[in-house]
Design a protein around this motif. Sequence first.
Motif, mmCIF file in Angstrom:
data_model
loop_
_atom_site.group_PDB
_atom_site.id
_atom_site.type_symbol
_atom_site.label_atom_id
_atom_site.label_comp_id
_atom_site.label_asym_id
_atom_site.label_seq_id
_atom_site.Cartn_x
_atom_site.Cartn_y
_atom_site.Cartn_z
ATOM 1 N N PRO A 139 63.721 46.050 12.146
ATOM 2 C CA PRO A 139 63.253 45.067 11.153
ATOM 3 C C PRO A 139 64.146 43.836 11.047
ATOM 4 O O PRO A 139 63.653 42.704 10.996
ATOM 5 C CB PRO A 139 63.234 45.880 9.848
ATOM 6 C CG PRO A 139 62.939 47.274 10.304
ATOM 7 C CD PRO A 139 63.687 47.424 11.601
ATOM 8 N N PHE A 140 65.478 44.019 11.029
ATOM 9 C CA PHE A 140 66.355 42.855 10.916
ATOM 10 C C PHE A 140 66.340 42.022 12.189
ATOM 11 O O PHE A 140 66.326 40.781 12.139
ATOM 12 C CB PHE A 140 67.790 43.282 10.600
ATOM 13 C CG PHE A 140 68.731 42.117 10.459
ATOM 14 C CD1 PHE A 140 68.544 41.172 9.465
ATOM 15 C CD2 PHE A 140 69.791 41.951 11.341
ATOM 16 C CE1 PHE A 140 69.399 40.075 9.340
ATOM 17 C CE2 PHE A 140 70.651 40.866 11.225
ATOM 18 C CZ PHE A 140 70.454 39.928 10.217
ATOM 19 N N SER A 141 66.315 42.676 13.350
ATOM 20 C CA SER A 141 66.229 41.930 14.600
ATOM 21 C C SER A 141 64.912 41.169 14.668
ATOM 22 O O SER A 141 64.872 40.012 15.116
ATOM 23 C CB SER A 141 66.348 42.886 15.795
ATOM 24 O OG SER A 141 66.305 42.165 17.010
ATOM 25 N N ARG A 142 63.828 41.770 14.192
ATOM 26 C CA ARG A 142 62.528 41.104 14.183
ATOM 27 C C ARG A 142 62.581 39.850 13.313
ATOM 28 O O ARG A 142 62.105 38.784 13.706
ATOM 29 C CB ARG A 142 61.466 42.087 13.664
ATOM 30 C CG ARG A 142 60.038 41.582 13.798
ATOM 31 C CD ARG A 142 59.057 42.651 13.337
ATOM 32 N NE ARG A 142 59.197 43.867 14.109
ATOM 33 C CZ ARG A 142 59.479 45.069 13.605
ATOM 34 N NH1 ARG A 142 59.638 45.212 12.298
ATOM 35 N NH2 ARG A 142 59.583 46.116 14.390
ATOM 36 N N GLU A 143 63.162 39.975 12.140
ATOM 37 C CA GLU A 143 63.291 38.815 11.249
ATOM 38 C C GLU A 143 64.132 37.722 11.902
ATOM 39 O O GLU A 143 63.811 36.526 11.814
ATOM 40 C CB GLU A 143 63.929 39.253 9.926
ATOM 41 C CG GLU A 143 64.168 38.102 8.955
ATOM 42 C CD GLU A 143 64.974 38.517 7.730
ATOM 43 O OE1 GLU A 143 65.154 37.679 6.843
ATOM 44 O OE2 GLU A 143 65.418 39.694 7.673
ATOM 45 N N THR A 144 65.195 38.127 12.572
ATOM 46 C CA THR A 144 66.128 37.167 13.156
ATOM 47 C C THR A 144 65.512 36.431 14.339
ATOM 48 O O THR A 144 65.502 35.193 14.386
ATOM 49 C CB THR A 144 67.418 37.887 13.595
ATOM 50 O OG1 THR A 144 67.991 38.545 12.461
ATOM 51 C CG2 THR A 144 68.423 36.901 14.161
ATOM 52 N N VAL A 145 64.986 37.164 15.304
ATOM 53 C CA VAL A 145 64.507 36.503 16.524
ATOM 54 C C VAL A 145 63.218 35.723 16.285
ATOM 55 O O VAL A 145 62.964 34.719 16.945
ATOM 56 C CB VAL A 145 64.333 37.505 17.687
ATOM 57 C CG1 VAL A 145 65.653 38.192 18.007
ATOM 58 C CG2 VAL A 145 63.238 38.533 17.405
ATOM 59 N N SER A 146 62.400 36.155 15.312
ATOM 60 C CA SER A 146 61.154 35.444 15.060
ATOM 61 C C SER A 146 61.379 34.106 14.366
ATOM 62 O O SER A 146 60.487 33.263 14.338
ATOM 63 C CB SER A 146 60.198 36.311 14.230
ATOM 64 O OG SER A 146 60.759 36.600 12.963
#
Length: 228
Positions: A139-146
């Motif tokens: 979830p945090f990686s998704r928020e970051t890269v998006s």
Amino acid sequence: MPAARATGRARAAARSLSDPARPGRHHPDDPRSTHHAHERFRSRTDRHEHRVAHRPPDPLGDLRLAATEDALVYCGFQPLAEVRARLARTGLREAGRDGQDGGGARRAVLDEAGAQLDAYLTGRLRSFGLPLDLCLATPFSRETVSSLEAFVPYGSTATYGALARALDRPRAARAVGTALGANPLCVVLPCHRIVGSTGTLTGYAGGVDAKKYLLALEAGDGPGADGR
């Protein structure tokens, strides 16, 4: 770009991904629109098969791609065995390993991804228009890269700390670096544009030379920057 404006765009992109009903500031067909950014990302609970492709070596080295029928799920530098294991952990099985593969749609996504990567690496494309699925991201990686494309557009760079602040996590620069290191869609979601606090080129899955090549290309100094 002023820092406040970039920060606002990154926050808007992150909000639109968590709240699909939230409208963007631009027309839905405008590639700058946060609504448009949300529409690029697919998340289907019924997906169950993927197909992996190995691009011939290019200026970045060996780049692997994987797609479902709906979207690109992987673009990166891990060895094929590691890519397959990473996909398997999400519950996706590789199409065709049982001798049956009706995956024309998967091949179409991979072919389009390959064509857009070729255009990008020859300076003819600045922003990818592919359907994407971040099923391999936390979830945090998704928020970051998006948030990357809105926060740090083509031809620019920003620091890990600046991105952390844009995500309302001002003390999470190290966590942001970890999230970017796990980006399952390298190049397409431009984690290579994030640099150290002094401008140093560190922390890229494809290695420092690949990061340097991409930034030079986008700055107009690389071999493919003239469109040839």
